[in-house]
Design a protein around this motif. Structure first.
Motif, mmCIF file in Angstrom:
data_model
loop_
_atom_site.group_PDB
_atom_site.id
_atom_site.type_symbol
_atom_site.label_atom_id
_atom_site.label_comp_id
_atom_site.label_asym_id
_atom_site.label_seq_id
_atom_site.Cartn_x
_atom_site.Cartn_y
_atom_site.Cartn_z
ATOM 1 N N ALA A 255 -24.322 -6.997 46.802
ATOM 2 C CA ALA A 255 -23.933 -7.762 45.615
ATOM 3 C C ALA A 255 -23.044 -8.942 46.018
ATOM 4 C CB ALA A 255 -23.179 -6.859 44.644
ATOM 5 N N ALA A 256 -23.283 -10.110 45.395
ATOM 6 C CA ALA A 256 -22.490 -11.297 45.722
ATOM 7 C C ALA A 256 -21.081 -11.140 45.156
ATOM 8 C CB ALA A 256 -23.153 -12.529 45.133
ATOM 9 N N LEU A 257 -20.067 -11.345 45.994
ATOM 10 C CA LEU A 257 -18.678 -11.194 45.559
ATOM 11 C C LEU A 257 -17.984 -12.540 45.421
ATOM 12 C CD1 LEU A 257 -17.587 -8.207 47.806
ATOM 13 C CD2 LEU A 257 -18.124 -8.133 45.377
ATOM 14 N N GLY A 258 -18.495 -13.580 46.073
ATOM 15 C CA GLY A 258 -17.881 -14.902 45.987
ATOM 16 C C GLY A 258 -18.043 -15.657 47.287
ATOM 17 N N ARG B 233 -15.352 -17.437 41.989
ATOM 18 C CA ARG B 233 -15.872 -18.538 41.185
ATOM 19 C C ARG B 233 -16.093 -19.822 41.946
ATOM 20 N NH1 ARG B 233 -12.748 -15.704 38.182
ATOM 21 N NH2 ARG B 233 -13.608 -14.840 36.281
ATOM 22 N N SER B 234 -15.044 -20.317 42.562
ATOM 23 C CA SER B 234 -15.099 -21.682 43.075
ATOM 24 C C SER B 234 -14.904 -21.693 44.582
ATOM 25 C CB SER B 234 -14.011 -22.507 42.400
ATOM 26 O OG SER B 234 -13.779 -23.677 43.131
ATOM 27 N N GLY B 235 -15.664 -22.533 45.262
ATOM 28 C CA GLY B 235 -15.491 -22.675 46.697
ATOM 29 C C GLY B 235 -14.492 -23.747 47.063
ATOM 30 N N GLY B 236 -14.016 -24.456 46.046
ATOM 31 C CA GLY B 236 -13.099 -25.564 46.321
ATOM 32 C C GLY B 236 -11.724 -25.075 46.713
ATOM 33 N N SER B 237 -10.921 -25.998 47.176
ATOM 34 C CA SER B 237 -9.567 -25.651 47.568
ATOM 35 C C SER B 237 -8.742 -25.328 46.337
ATOM 36 C CB SER B 237 -8.931 -26.829 48.300
ATOM 37 O OG SER B 237 -7.548 -26.610 48.429
ATOM 38 N N PHE B 238 -7.838 -24.366 46.449
ATOM 39 C CA PHE B 238 -6.959 -24.107 45.323
ATOM 40 C C PHE B 238 -5.556 -24.618 45.591
ATOM 41 C CE2 PHE B 238 -7.524 -20.919 48.109
ATOM 42 C CZ PHE B 238 -7.434 -19.602 47.742
ATOM 43 N N ARG C 216 -5.261 -22.326 38.858
ATOM 44 C CA ARG C 216 -5.125 -20.869 38.774
ATOM 45 C C ARG C 216 -6.269 -20.264 37.974
ATOM 46 N NH1 ARG C 216 -0.233 -18.304 39.537
ATOM 47 N NH2 ARG C 216 1.214 -19.636 40.673
ATOM 48 N N ARG C 217 -6.642 -20.923 36.880
ATOM 49 C CA ARG C 217 -7.719 -20.437 36.031
ATOM 50 C C ARG C 217 -9.039 -20.447 36.804
ATOM 51 N NH1 ARG C 217 -8.998 -19.350 30.919
ATOM 52 N NH2 ARG C 217 -11.080 -20.013 30.297
ATOM 53 N N ARG C 218 -9.234 -21.513 37.564
ATOM 54 C CA ARG C 218 -10.476 -21.676 38.331
ATOM 55 C C ARG C 218 -10.588 -20.608 39.428
ATOM 56 N NH1 ARG C 218 -14.914 -23.330 38.508
ATOM 57 N NH2 ARG C 218 -15.852 -24.806 39.927
ATOM 58 N N HIS C 219 -9.463 -20.154 39.924
ATOM 59 C CA HIS C 219 -9.490 -19.213 41.037
ATOM 60 C C HIS C 219 -8.998 -17.829 40.675
ATOM 61 C CE1 HIS C 219 -10.801 -21.736 44.335
ATOM 62 N NE2 HIS C 219 -10.124 -22.713 43.789
ATOM 63 N N ARG C 220 -8.993 -17.476 39.382
ATOM 64 C CA ARG C 220 -8.530 -16.127 39.023
ATOM 65 C C ARG C 220 -9.531 -15.107 39.592
ATOM 66 N NH1 ARG C 220 -11.126 -18.323 34.770
ATOM 67 N NH2 ARG C 220 -12.426 -16.993 33.467
ATOM 68 N N GLY C 221 -8.993 -13.998 40.014
ATOM 69 C CA GLY C 221 -9.863 -12.988 40.621
ATOM 70 C C GLY C 221 -9.985 -13.146 42.127
ATOM 71 N N ARG D 74 -9.498 -4.735 48.053
ATOM 72 C CA ARG D 74 -9.147 -6.055 47.509
ATOM 73 C C ARG D 74 -7.628 -6.171 47.520
ATOM 74 N NH1 ARG D 74 -13.033 -8.455 43.544
ATOM 75 N NH2 ARG D 74 -14.936 -7.246 43.723
ATOM 76 N N ARG D 75 -7.110 -7.037 48.403
ATOM 77 C CA ARG D 75 -5.650 -7.167 48.499
ATOM 78 C C ARG D 75 -5.182 -8.430 47.791
ATOM 79 N NH1 ARG D 75 -5.755 -6.168 54.817
ATOM 80 N NH2 ARG D 75 -3.757 -7.229 54.823
ATOM 81 N N SER D 76 -3.907 -8.486 47.501
ATOM 82 C CA SER D 76 -3.339 -9.646 46.811
ATOM 83 C C SER D 76 -3.414 -10.879 47.710
ATOM 84 C CB SER D 76 -1.891 -9.363 46.445
ATOM 85 O OG SER D 76 -1.218 -10.574 46.200
ATOM 86 N N PRO D 77 -3.812 -12.044 47.143
ATOM 87 C CA PRO D 77 -3.898 -13.252 47.958
ATOM 88 C C PRO D 77 -2.552 -13.940 48.176
ATOM 89 C CG PRO D 77 -4.580 -13.752 45.731
ATOM 90 C CD PRO D 77 -4.238 -12.287 45.750
ATOM 91 N N ALA D 78 -1.471 -13.394 47.609
ATOM 92 C CA ALA D 78 -0.170 -14.070 47.718
ATOM 93 C C ALA D 78 0.278 -14.157 49.174
ATOM 94 C CB ALA D 78 0.870 -13.317 46.893
#
Lengths: 125, 136
Positions: B17-20, B73-78, B97-102, B131-135
């Motif tokens: 399954a595609a995850l991103g 969602r997005s491959g762009g830089s956040f 943040r909205r574009r990269h949520r998840g 799935r770990r936190s990206p912080a």
């Protein structure tokens, strides 16, 4: 005591300026080569480190597509990196790096043969 | 394998399954020589000194690959927004943040396979990956 600092490639490393030991700009980081332990090829899931900073003729690749063969990409060994901050600072002078060979070749064979080409303006103070 | 191969690679789960996509690659820099507080204080007292001449700078050793940041969602830089506590400028922070949520961090040990022979590059994860936190 040693500890670790977390950095992200796109955020902190790629496209950053590389400075040599004298603070002179060398190149910008185009890519990072990943290697496994003892310089073996990197494998998924196993221990992987940065082996070298790749600096190369990426302009043509960006314009026309394709990829530069790994053997043709000038590299700076990661062992030569001393500090990672706003720029990436090396512990060696740029004369010792292969990454600048075009510039050094032109300096020795072209610019050096022009009358006055060996004059160092910074030495005049 | 280069970092450039991993960036923008498609990430698939163990079941296909595609995850991103991989939006960034995280490293741990070994800090071999850390400056003491006194040197840092001296740098602060003398703001005219160029950064390259500062005393309070650490020296780094090897850079170990920690994992991949995967955005569904997005491959762009956040722009680093969702990885830090930076909240301004407010409209841009909200948008990014909205574009990269998840977005999540997956450890390199949870990567089963990287296929670089085709385009796009495919990264497949092991069963039971975390799935770990990206912080940062």
């Amino acid at each position: 005591m040693t500890h670790e600092r977390i950095v992200d490639a796109r955020l902190h490393l790629l496209s950053r300026q590389v400075l040599d030991a004298d603070g002179e700009p060398v190149r910008a980081v185009d890519d990072l080569e990943l290697v496994g332990p003892d310089g073996q090829p990197a494998r998924a899931g196993a221990e992987v480190r940065v082996g070298a900073i790749l600096v190369g003729p990426v302009l043509f690749v960006r314009l026309f597509g394709g990829a530069v063969p790994v053997s043709r990409q000038p590299r700076i060994a990661w062992e030569d990196v001393g500090h990672v901050g706003t720029a990436i600072e090396l512990t060696v002078p740029s004369d010792r790096l292969d990454a600048d060979w075009v510039e050094h070749w032109l300096r020795d064979h072209v610019v050096g043969r022009i009358p006055g080409g060996r004059h160092d303006p910074e030495a005049d103070g | 394998m280069n970092v450039g191969d991993l960036l923008d690679a498609r990430v698939l789960g163990p079941d296909g399954a595609a995850l991103g996509v991989v939006v960034d690659v995280r490293f741990a820099l070994e800090v071999v020589d850390e400056p003491d507080d006194e040197s840092r204080e001296r740098d602060r007292e003398d703001p005219e000194t160029p950064l390259s001449a500062h005393l309070g700078r650490d020296a780094v050793g090897g850079a170990r690959l920690v994992g991949l940041l995967v955005s569904p969602r997005s491959g762009g830089s956040f722009l680093g927004f969702e990885r830090t506590e930076v909240r301004s400028p407010w409209p841009i922070a909200q948008l990014v943040r909205r574009r990269h949520r998840g977005t999540f961090l997956v450890g390199w040990s949870d990567v089963a396979e990287v296929r670089t022979d085709g385009a796009p590059v495919i990264v497949r994860l092991v069963a039971g990956f975390e799935r770990r936190s990206p912080a940062l």
